[in-house]
Scaffold this active site. Sequence first.
Site, PDB file in Angstrom:
ATOM      1  N   PHE A 213      -2.873  -2.524  95.758  1.00 51.21           N
ATOM      2  CA  PHE A 213      -2.052  -2.778  96.946  1.00 51.21           C
ATOM      3  C   PHE A 213      -2.969  -3.295  98.051  1.00 51.21           C
ATOM      4  O   PHE A 213      -3.811  -2.552  98.571  1.00 51.21           O
ATOM      5  CB  PHE A 213      -1.323  -1.491  97.346  1.00 51.21           C
ATOM      6  CG  PHE A 213      -0.865  -0.750  96.124  1.00 51.21           C
ATOM      7  CD1 PHE A 213      -0.033  -1.392  95.208  1.00 51.21           C
ATOM      8  CD2 PHE A 213      -1.327   0.520  95.834  1.00 51.21           C
ATOM      9  CE1 PHE A 213       0.339  -0.769  94.041  1.00 51.21           C
ATOM     10  CE2 PHE A 213      -0.957   1.161  94.665  1.00 51.21           C
ATOM     11  CZ  PHE A 213      -0.124   0.517  93.770  1.00 51.21           C
ATOM     12  N   ASP A 215      -4.123  -3.793 101.136  1.00 54.28           N
ATOM     13  CA  ASP A 215      -3.938  -3.260 102.492  1.00 54.28           C
ATOM     14  C   ASP A 215      -5.188  -3.577 103.326  1.00 54.28           C
ATOM     15  O   ASP A 215      -5.900  -4.534 103.033  1.00 54.28           O
ATOM     16  CB  ASP A 215      -3.685  -1.747 102.418  1.00 54.28           C
ATOM     17  CG  ASP A 215      -4.914  -0.988 101.947  1.00 54.28           C
ATOM     18  OD1 ASP A 215      -5.756  -1.591 101.246  1.00 54.28           O
ATOM     19  OD2 ASP A 215      -5.069   0.199 102.292  1.00 54.28           O
TER      20      ASP A 215
END
Length: 306
Positions: A213, A215
């Site tokens: 993910f 981020d």
Amino acid sequence: MEAVRASAAWVASRSSHVKVDMLEVEKVVDKIEGNVPKVEWDFEGIHYFDDGPLTVQYLFVLDALNFCFWPDKDLSYDHLASGLKLALEKDKTALDADRLQNYTGPQLRQLLNWPRPLPIEDERVRLLHEVGMELERSFGGEAANLVKSAGNSAATLIELITRHFPGFRDHSLYKGHQVFLYKRAQIFVADLWGAFKGQNYGEFHDINSITIFADYIVPAVLRELGILKYGSNLSCSIDSNSEIIPGSEEEVEIRACSVYAVEKMRELINKKFGKQLLSIDIDLWLWSCGVQNMALSHHRTLSIYY
Ligand SMILES: Nc1nc2c(c(CN[C@H]3C=C[C@H](O)[C@@H]3O)cn2[C@@H]2O[C@H](COP(=O)(O)O)[C@@H](O)[C@H]2O)c(=O)[nH]1
């Protein structure tokens, strides 16, 4: 998630501000001998869990708002996860689809027990309304029905989420090409899988198709490990906490190269040690290292995607 993997690789092969150092990937893989330290989902003990549909509603709302905490130096993901948990424990209807459509900024703050305006609060409110409206329109008001309609496929669930909820369409343009990173849609799948331990609402036959993910914490950890190398201008901007413009080449390269680097790490672990690791497990290990290291500087981009 072939689109994520392929577009991240496309960016990595043309990247000029960020480089993936394959020698360092190899060093890290050798150092851990192909064993990624196991980090338990909810190692912090901050998430709501009741083994049923309300947990799915909680996780979907959580991941609809799971972005951009850094502009308030006292705010973190933990406040969101535990704030929503407390709100739900006090009032089981707090995240019902009709309620989601009506929250105002001050009410959201109150729900999370946060004393001042949240970063990009108007967008958070808009996204809550979008989630409430579309859940009601297409899924009988319940995120659990959205998950059921994916038939235990992570890829189908991500496709459904990005088709129905525009706020989850985390993509950018890079040198004229569309790049898909789908951070919040993918993390929702991972949260279901982690919370329900691969059973019930968390059972996905293709969980290995998920990438990390992208981020602002994981790239900082990869940089610290030496796996990501930044050019001098970008290094200066990040170390001096300057903002990186959303959609800029720098921003897309940081995120896409992070996805690509971990996919390479996974391939290497498989080749050298014969192990099939999930990106989710590598992600949680890297992320947990990152949030425990307060000294790490991360890139700062105002974004609703991460
Ligand atoms: N790659 C990745 N990024 C993640 C998470 C999580 C939380 N996942 C939960 C799932 C199980 C665990 O028990 C975790 O609690 C949040 N974030 C991102 O971090 C940033 C917030 O940082 P700070 O401002 O310091 O709180 C922000 O972009 C947020 O979207 C993750 O797992 N992986």
